[in-house]
Design a protein around this motif. Structure first.
Motif, short mmCIF file in Angstrom:
data_model
loop_
_atom_site.label_atom_id
_atom_site.label_comp_id
_atom_site.label_asym_id
_atom_site.label_seq_id
_atom_site.Cartn_x
_atom_site.Cartn_y
_atom_site.Cartn_z
N ALA A 1 3.54 -16.03 -11.42
CA ALA A 1 2.20 -15.98 -10.83
C ALA A 1 2.27 -15.80 -9.32
O ALA A 1 1.53 -15.01 -8.73
N GLU A 2 3.16 -16.58 -8.65
CA GLU A 2 3.28 -16.49 -7.20
C GLU A 2 3.80 -15.12 -6.77
O GLU A 2 3.28 -14.51 -5.82
N LEU A 3 4.83 -14.65 -7.48
CA LEU A 3 5.39 -13.35 -7.11
C LEU A 3 4.39 -12.23 -7.35
O LEU A 3 4.30 -11.28 -6.56
N SER A 4 3.61 -12.35 -8.43
CA SER A 4 2.61 -11.33 -8.73
C SER A 4 1.58 -11.24 -7.60
O SER A 4 1.21 -10.14 -7.18
N ARG A 5 1.13 -12.40 -7.13
CA ARG A 5 0.17 -12.41 -6.02
C ARG A 5 0.77 -11.77 -4.77
O ARG A 5 0.13 -10.97 -4.08
N GLN A 6 2.01 -12.14 -4.47
CA GLN A 6 2.66 -11.60 -3.27
C GLN A 6 2.90 -10.09 -3.38
O GLN A 6 2.69 -9.35 -2.42
N MET A 7 3.33 -9.66 -4.58
CA MET A 7 3.59 -8.23 -4.77
C MET A 7 2.29 -7.43 -4.74
O MET A 7 2.23 -6.32 -4.21
N ASP A 8 1.21 -8.02 -5.29
CA ASP A 8 -0.10 -7.34 -5.23
C ASP A 8 -0.55 -7.21 -3.78
O ASP A 8 -1.09 -6.17 -3.39
N GLY A 9 -0.34 -8.27 -2.99
CA GLY A 9 -0.70 -8.21 -1.57
C GLY A 9 0.11 -7.17 -0.83
O GLY A 9 -0.42 -6.41 0.00
N THR B 1 7.20 6.24 -0.61
CA THR B 1 8.46 5.79 -1.18
C THR B 1 8.51 4.27 -1.23
O THR B 1 8.95 3.67 -2.23
N ILE B 2 8.04 3.62 -0.15
CA ILE B 2 8.01 2.16 -0.11
C ILE B 2 7.07 1.62 -1.18
O ILE B 2 7.37 0.64 -1.86
N LEU B 3 5.92 2.29 -1.34
CA LEU B 3 4.96 1.87 -2.36
C LEU B 3 5.57 1.99 -3.75
O LEU B 3 5.42 1.10 -4.59
N ALA B 4 6.28 3.09 -3.98
CA ALA B 4 6.92 3.29 -5.29
C ALA B 4 7.99 2.22 -5.51
O ALA B 4 8.12 1.68 -6.62
N ALA B 5 8.76 1.87 -4.46
CA ALA B 5 9.78 0.83 -4.58
C ALA B 5 9.15 -0.52 -4.86
O ALA B 5 9.67 -1.32 -5.66
N THR B 6 8.01 -0.80 -4.21
CA THR B 6 7.30 -2.07 -4.43
C THR B 6 6.87 -2.18 -5.89
O THR B 6 7.02 -3.24 -6.53
N ARG B 7 6.35 -1.10 -6.43
CA ARG B 7 5.92 -1.11 -7.83
C ARG B 7 7.11 -1.23 -8.77
O ARG B 7 7.03 -1.89 -9.82
N ASP B 8 8.25 -0.63 -8.40
CA ASP B 8 9.47 -0.76 -9.21
C ASP B 8 9.93 -2.21 -9.25
O ASP B 8 10.28 -2.74 -10.32
N VAL B 9 9.95 -2.87 -8.08
CA VAL B 9 10.36 -4.28 -8.01
C VAL B 9 9.43 -5.15 -8.83
O VAL B 9 9.86 -6.04 -9.57
N LYS B 10 8.12 -4.87 -8.72
CA LYS B 10 7.13 -5.63 -9.47
C LYS B 10 7.37 -5.48 -10.97
O LYS B 10 7.33 -6.45 -11.73
N GLY B 11 7.63 -4.25 -11.40
CA GLY B 11 7.87 -4.00 -12.82
C GLY B 11 9.16 -4.64 -13.30
O GLY B 11 9.21 -5.23 -14.40
N THR B 12 10.22 -4.54 -12.48
CA THR B 12 11.52 -5.13 -12.86
C THR B 12 11.41 -6.65 -12.97
O THR B 12 11.91 -7.27 -13.92
#
Length: 351
Positions: free
Chosen positions: A86-94, A16-27
């Protein structure tokens, strides 16, 4: 409702957390794209304003200053948005990578725990078998049939063994063998005509005759027994001793043949996997040689040897290149039963 919404009082799972992380990244990515579109539009408007102000000459000079400032601001906003993206993408990927690693670790450890549960259940079952054989070897009917051999005593011992089998349905048969390994009585003579047959070459026979005391027992690898209609059996045996005494002279051997296949199948198929997991999982018991002795899908029993690297550990898991997780746990034994070096093993394919 967000991806983190759960039932009241229920903690979110790693999935669920992983799905939420991907949702935040997409939003976030979508909103930054909107900012770029807006700043791009502002720059275009500023450019048009500059052109028009140039056409207006002196009268448009003040407007050109405003247009240039708007263009500068939109450029700066665009640059900030680009850097933020760019910064957020790196952090969200991590964060996604860490969550995936945690999810994999948790899933793998759960399979290790289930593998332990399977082998523990079998250990507890077989511990009782070691108790049974040592107890029944002191039964007076068994001892007397070997102390003063006769057809009458052998017949009585057979009936006595039959009574035991009536109460203990996990056994196929019980054999009473003399010093030479000849079966003198068994509990189910009407089903298995083994009286008079020799068990001298069975590995459990020689081991039993060489045991130091009546507290000891012998056990053989799971095998198919031709004399038991080729059924899969785990045989536990001990010496029958003079007077039924712990340190009495060995008179012969009592061997109990555990009905392996249905008992083992119930354990490997009873592991608590969801219906979805069960469809992509294989639960096994393997012996010290890593030979499959029970499998939830029924394949490879007593014929397949599986490969998994323990790395010198009693328990663990690994994930191969195709995403299949292999979890294992060495037998911990139970009470006085040390186990036979068997493992509980679960192979689970990726979704």
């Amino acid at each position: 409702m967000t991806a983190l919404a759960t039932a009241a009082g229920t903690a979110p799972s790693l999935d669920t957390i992983l799905a939420a992380t991907r949702d935040v990244k997409g939003t976030t990515s979508a909103r930054i794209d909107e900012i770029h579109k807006i700043t791009g539009g502002l720059r275009m408007l500023a450019l048009n304003a500059l052109i028009e102000s140039a056409r207006a000459g002196e009268n448009g000079r003040g407007f050109s200053v405003v247009a240039a400032e708007v263009r500068e601001i939109s450029t700066r906003v665009g640059a900030i948005a680009q850097q933020f993206s760019a910064e957020l993408s790196r952090q969200m990927d991590g964060l996604e990578s860490m969550t995936l690693a945690m999810s994999s670790q948790a899933a793998g450890q759960r399979l290790v725990d289930l593998a332990l549960n399977a082998i523990e259940l079998m250990d507890r079952n077989l511990y009782e078998r070691t108790c049974d054989v040592r107890w029944w070897a002191t039964d007076s009917a068994v001892v007397e049939a070997l102390t003063e051999p006769s057809a009458e005593r052998a017949s009585y011992a057979s009936r006595r063994l039959g009574v035991i089998l009536g109460a203990y349905t996990v056994y196929l048969d019980i054999w009473l063998c003399d010093r030479e390994g000849r079966v003198v009585a068994n509990g189910r003579p009407e089903r298995f005509a083994v009286a008079g047959q020799s068990a001298r070459n069975e590995p459990w026979f020689a081991k039993s005759m060489g045991l130091a005391t009546g507290d000891d027992y012998a056990v053989a690898d799971v095998t198919r027994s031709p004399l038991l209609h080729d059924a899969e059996v785990a045989t536990y045996a001990t010496a029958v001793r003079a007077g039924g005494a712990t340190h009495g002279m060995p008179l012969g051997v009592l061997a109990i043949h555990f009905d392996w296949e249905p008992q083992a199948r119930a354990i490997v198929q009873g592991v608590r996997l969801s219906e979805e997991e069960a469809g992509r999982s294989r639960v096994m018991l393997v012996d010290a040689r890593k030979r499959v002795i029970a499998s939830s899908d029924g394949r490879g029993v007593l014929s397949e040897t599986i490969r998994f690297d323990t790395g010198g550990q009693k328990a663990g898991f690994s994930v191969d290149g195709g995403g299949t997780t292999t979890a294992f746990h060495l037998t911990p034994g139970y009470e006085t039963y040390a186990g036979l070096g068997w493992y509980g093993v679960i192979e689970q394919k990726a979704r």
